[in-house]
Design an enzyme around this catalytic site. Structure first.
Site, PDB file in Angstrom:
ATOM      1  N   ILE A 267      -6.123  -2.643   2.550  1.00 21.60           N
ATOM      2  CA  ILE A 267      -6.748  -3.066   1.226  1.00 21.60           C
ATOM      3  C   ILE A 267      -6.708  -2.141   0.229  1.00 21.60           C
ATOM      4  O   ILE A 267      -7.350  -0.993   0.507  1.00 21.60           O
ATOM      5  CB  ILE A 267      -8.224  -3.668   1.514  1.00 21.60           C
ATOM      6  CG1 ILE A 267      -8.288  -4.716   2.729  1.00 21.60           C
ATOM      7  CG2 ILE A 267      -8.877  -4.305   0.327  1.00 21.60           C
ATOM      8  CD1 ILE A 267      -9.427  -5.164   3.147  1.00 21.60           C
ATOM      9  N   CYS A 268      -6.849  -2.438  -0.935  1.00 22.93           N
ATOM     10  CA  CYS A 268      -6.919  -1.329  -2.062  1.00 22.93           C
ATOM     11  C   CYS A 268      -7.993  -1.785  -2.838  1.00 22.93           C
ATOM     12  O   CYS A 268      -7.666  -2.661  -3.821  1.00 22.93           O
ATOM     13  CB  CYS A 268      -5.534  -1.025  -3.021  1.00 22.93           C
ATOM     14  SG  CYS A 268      -5.850   0.047  -4.316  1.00 22.93           S
ATOM     15  N   LEU A 269      -8.979  -1.174  -2.545  1.00 20.37           N
ATOM     16  CA  LEU A 269     -10.265  -1.597  -3.368  1.00 20.37           C
ATOM     17  C   LEU A 269     -11.111  -0.186  -3.635  1.00 20.37           C
ATOM     18  O   LEU A 269     -11.447   0.548  -2.613  1.00 20.37           O
ATOM     19  CB  LEU A 269     -11.326  -2.774  -2.494  1.00 20.37           C
ATOM     20  CG  LEU A 269     -12.479  -3.019  -3.159  1.00 20.37           C
ATOM     21  CD1 LEU A 269     -12.304  -3.749  -4.578  1.00 20.37           C
ATOM     22  CD2 LEU A 269     -13.358  -4.017  -2.300  1.00 20.37           C
TER      23      LEU A 269
ATOM     24  N   ASN B 141      -3.449  -7.081  -3.906  1.00 15.41           N
ATOM     25  CA  ASN B 141      -4.039  -5.744  -3.385  1.00 15.41           C
ATOM     26  C   ASN B 141      -4.360  -5.684  -1.799  1.00 15.41           C
ATOM     27  O   ASN B 141      -4.977  -4.733  -1.509  1.00 15.41           O
ATOM     28  CB  ASN B 141      -5.637  -5.726  -4.129  1.00 15.41           C
ATOM     29  CG  ASN B 141      -5.489  -5.992  -5.336  1.00 15.41           C
ATOM     30  OD1 ASN B 141      -6.071  -6.755  -5.846  1.00 15.41           O
ATOM     31  ND2 ASN B 141      -4.933  -4.940  -6.270  1.00 15.41           N
TER      32      ASN B 141
END
Lengths: 175, 747
Positions: free
Chosen positions: A113-115, A106
């Site tokens: 960041i992919c959160l 991710n």
């Protein structure tokens, strides 16, 4: 400590979403809030996570350190991240990036960041500490359904040894 | 012929003038005809004779004739003037002579005053008598009497000696049981006779007020247990009133006025005693209730408030007073002043200085919180604990509700930011602007209470928590909820683990744990100083841990070696037996000594102890000092210790108290060290945080960072100088010097 916050949002957009801000708190309250959070963070000294403002004149930019959780490929590794708060914090999420080179489903090659909680699931009750804890748990429990790094997502399940090898290729130790 | 004319006006003749002013004596001497002058002389002679002799002769015929001719010539007014002048001269002359001998006449004060006053009365009689013989008409007699009175009044009022003597005489005799009241009556009636009735009443009232005050002070001063007004009312109607009615002759004087005087004097006394009365609460309840209806005027209220504030500043609000005493006094003040003035206006005024003082005291919150939570007998602020328990009928104060039909405006004499505080706890809490400080103090207290529990029994803690929520609001207590829940959870976990543990190894049975949710507990729950547990204990812990991890997947236990309680049974060669309940560090040290003894090593140095247990010097010394004090360990030479197996090993001197002294001196040193350590411990997380995240940093940068980030609450923010910081960093083992700056040492 329960950490189940890691699941990426469906849109893998890397640009910070420019949501229309509804209320604009004054700069004073942002600084004050960040100061309180700093004290809280320092005093609780949670193992494995840490963060601090970059300069004493501007509290809006922080640097943080995350230690990889044990029993994951990231065990015994340390990563640096940056947190940039804007004047709307905490009504808007800070921009969080990995500074250290990172190999993770991710996280892309420039550290984005992919959160979900840093994007559309952001809420004002989150703080630096919860962000750091979420990132830490993201390391051990990636969301492989919407990866930024497809290779990593694939290897995570299929070939842990290769995964670890590629990770260590990218990893840079720092002081 | 008239001189009383101006060039612009028509001359007025004498007859017209006298028609208008019959008593006027403007006629000039020159124009008095010779015969009338003779008549006048005769009359003056007659008057002179009368004034200087006691005999009161009838005027002889010549005088009568002279009078007749004078009056027929409208010379009555002239004669009156002359007579008044003569009297003035005579009286003033006599009196001027009197002044000298008055001073050395001290022995027979009362009789000389009485005779002086009596003479004045007799003189007036005589003067009036002569005036009547001179055949003045009614109006002229009145004029004469008035002038005559004013002459005497001047004598009495201008003569300080005389008027003081009169007041003194009344002071001494008015309320005395002996006789002598006749004298007073004579004085009183004479003074009244010469028109000094008002003056006389004033003297008597002043004397009475004085007397009443002394009476009240003597009989009821510093006695606050019983109401005094009934007795006083009785006294005033049976003693005061009958006496005073003889002397005060005024339509306005009656028993109600007298009672009011008595009340005023009572208020005066109670105002003076206010501070002591309030300190004495609740024993002084009766007096307070009485004060409520005795205080009637705004002035009295103001005076009470000012006097009380003054005494507070003098006697309570200074560095010498104990915080608990101040809080106690504050509570009594609230209760007392609400009795005196249920509207709360006076309370609002008097408690302001106390509140602002309490706000500045460092330990106020601590004391309040302990007072609230400690329900044991020796809690000095037991009232607070009681109050918290009675919280059931506590109603959260409402914000002004426009639909509230029972709404009443603030009292008219209230200050602008008037707040009615009749709830004790509420008024203590509201001293501080933010509830946060209370909450964190509550957390600390709960933390130590909960950690000291050995039976996981949280019933009491739960009850307190619920009561606190009532006062402070539900949402402030999230962390406390978690803390209490941790305990409940721990009980369950501990029980389950012990069921699974191998009971054959009985060592396993002695270990119980409290599992904390790390983030929710205050810093007090985290031990600053860690050390390595003795192997035996460590094995038990590891065993316990593995069971825990099976029970709670993905969670790990981290042991705080210095938190907890150990029950120790110690037995010695000389049959001494002790049971101690101590902290793990102390137990570990004893354990170390006892296991070394089995290896035949009797003596251990402080360095060895620190090494074996990985313990800081501070912690080790403190624990050793404790054991030395309890005569378990013995210091053989500086820094070396052994187990005191038999009391015989103590030298005489040490038995007497050498060890104790030793202990105290070490203890003092340790305390000073500990304080310094504690301060530094506050800064350490920040230093660690910045070095960890920002890498190598220079001293100045660390210094300015600390200045900004260390919280300034409770008056102990970052206060080191750059030099002190350098000293600290240079000595800190966890920090390394790196080029121009510092970095974290590698572990």
């Amino acid at each position: 400590m329960s950490t189940t916050l890691a699941s990426s949002s469906s849109s893998a957009s890397q640009n910070k979403s420019q949501s229309n801000s509804t209320s604009i708190p004054d700069g004073q309250s942002v600084t004050k809030r960040l100061q309180t959070e700093l004290v809280q963070l320092m005093m609780s000294s949670t193992p494995g996570i840490s963060a601090f403002p970059e300069s004493d004149s501007n509290l809006l930019n922080w640097q943080g350190t995350i230690e990889g959780p044990s029993n994951t490929p990231y065990e015994n590794l340390k990563f640096k991240i940056s947190l940039n708060f804007n004047s709307n914090y905490p009504y808007e999420a800070p921009l969080v990036k990995f500074i250290s080179p990172m190999w993770h489903p991710n996280v892309d090659m420039s550290g984005n960041i992919c959160l979900d909680i840093l994007k559309d699931k952001w809420s004002a009750v989150y703080n630096v500490q919860t962000i750091l804890l979420s990132l830490q748990s993201l390391l051990g429990e990636p969301n492989n359904k919407s990866p930024l790094n497809a290779q990593a997502a694939q290897l995570w399940d299929e070939d842990p040894t290769e995964y670890k090898r590629l990770l260590m290729l990218r990893y840079e130790e720092f002081e | 012929m008239m001189t009383l004319s101006s060039s612009h006006q028509r001359p007025i003749d004498t007859a017209t003038l006298l028609n208008i002013f019959p008593n006027c004596s403007i006629i000039q001497e020159d124009y008095v005809p010779q015969s009338l002058n003779n008549d006048l002389n005769h009359i003056i002679e007659f008057i002179n004779y009368g004034l200087s002799h006691e005999i009161r002769d009838q005027p002889n015929n010549r005088v009568k004739q002279a009078l007749k001719s004078l009056f027929s010539n409208n010379m009555g007014g002239k004669l009156l003037d002359i007579y008044i002048d003569m009297i003035r001269q005579k009286v003033c002359h006599n009196n001027g002579g009197d002044d000298d001998h008055d001073d050395h006449d001290g022995d027979d004060d009362s009789s000389s005053i009485v005779s002086t006053v009596r003479t004045i009365g007799l003189n007036k009689d005589k003067f009036l008598h002569i005036a009547k013989q001179l055949q003045f008409n009614y109006i002229q007699i009145q004029i004469f009497e008035r002038s005559c009175n004013s002459v005497f009044q001047t004598i009495i009022q201008k003569n300080n000696y005389l008027s003081n003597q009169i007041s003194n005489l009344f002071k001494n005799k008015l309320f005395s049981k002996n006789d002598g009241k006749e004298d007073l009556l004579i004085i009183k009636s004479t003074l009244q006779y010469i028109g000094l009735k008002q003056h006389m009443n004033e003297i008597i009232i002043n004397v009475s007020i004085n007397y009443i005050y002394n009476f009240i002070n003597h009989n009821f001063g510093s006695r606050w247990e019983e109401p005094s007004m009934n007795i006083l009312a009785n006294w005033s109607s049976s003693v005061l009133y009958p006496t005073l009615t003889n002397f005060i002759t005024s339509d306005e004087f009656n028993i109600e006025i007298l009672n009011q005087l008595v009340k005023n004097e009572l208020v005066k006394l109670r105002t003076k005693e206010a501070f002591d009365i309030i300190v004495d609460y609740p024993d002084s309840l009766a007096t307070l209730k009485e004060l409520k209806y005795c205080i009637t005027t705004q002035k009295q209220r103001q005076h009470l408030v000012n006097t009380f504030i003054d005494s507070c500043n003098k006697r309570l609000l200074h560095a010498g007073a104990n915080t608990i005493d101040i809080i106690k006094c504050y509570l009594s003040t609230i209760k007392s002043f609400l009795i005196i003035d249920p509207r709360g206006v006076l309370l609002d005024k008097v408690c302001r200085p106390i509140r602002s003082y309490l706000k500045d005291r460092d330990d106020t919150i601590e004391k309040i919180v302990h007072g609230l939570l400690d329900d044991s007998e020796d809690n000095e602020l037991n009232d607070l604990a009681q109050e918290l328990r009675n919280s059931n009928d506590y109603i959260t104060p409402k914000i002004d509700d426009l639909n509230d039909l029972n709404w009443t405006p603030d009292p008219i004499d209230a200050l602008p930011d008037f707040r009615k505080g009749n709830d004790l706890i509420e008024s203590l809490i509201s001293i501080f602007d933010s509830k946060d400080i209370f909450i964190s103090e509550f957390m600390d207290v709960f933390c130590s209470d909960l950690l000291n529990l050995t039976d996981y029994n949280v019933t009491d803690a739960l009850l307190k928590l619920e009561l606190l929520k009532l006062r402070f609001g539900e949402r402030e207590f999230n962390s406390l909820d978690v803390m209490v829940k941790d305990l409940i959870e721990s009980k369950r976990i501990d029980h389950t683990i012990h069921l699974e543990l191998d009971e054959r190894n009985k060592d396993n049975g002695i270990f119980h744990s409290t599992v904390l949710s790390y983030l929710y507990w205050p810093n007090g729950a985290k031990s600053e100083e860690e050390f390595v547990l003795p192997t035996q204990l460590n094995n038990i812990f590891t065993n316990y841990c593995s069971h825990f991890e099976k029970l709670k997947q993905g969670r790990k236990l981290k042991l705080f070696s210095n938190k907890g309680n150990v029950e120790l049974d110690l037995e010695f060669d000389d049959n001494r037996k002790f049971t101690f309940n101590v902290s793990p560090d102390k137990a570990s040290i004893i354990h170390l000594f006892s296991s070394k003894e089995q290896e035949n090593i009797k003596e251990l140095s402080i360095d060895e102890i620190m090494n074996e247990l990985q313990m800081s010097e501070l912690l080790a010394k403190r624990a050793i000092a404790f054991w030395i004090k309890n005569q378990i360990l013995l210091e053989t030479k500086s820094g070396h210790y052994k187990i005191l197996n038999s009391l015989d090993e103590l030298s005489e001197k040490e038995k007497v108290g050498g060890t104790i002294n030793n202990y105290y001196s070490t203890e003092v040193g340790i305390k000073a060290d500990a304080e310094e350590e504690a301060v530094k411990l506050k800064y350490w997380p920040f230093i660690e945080g910045m070095l960890k995240n920002l890498g190598n940093m220079e001293l100045t940068k660390i210094h300015s960072f600390l200045k900004m980030v260390v919280p300034k609450d409770n008056g102990n923010g970052y206060n080191l100088s750059e030099k002190q910081l350098k000293e600290y960093l240079d000595n800190e083992v966890k920090v390394e010097i790196d080029g121009n700056g510092y970095k974290l040492a590698k572990r």
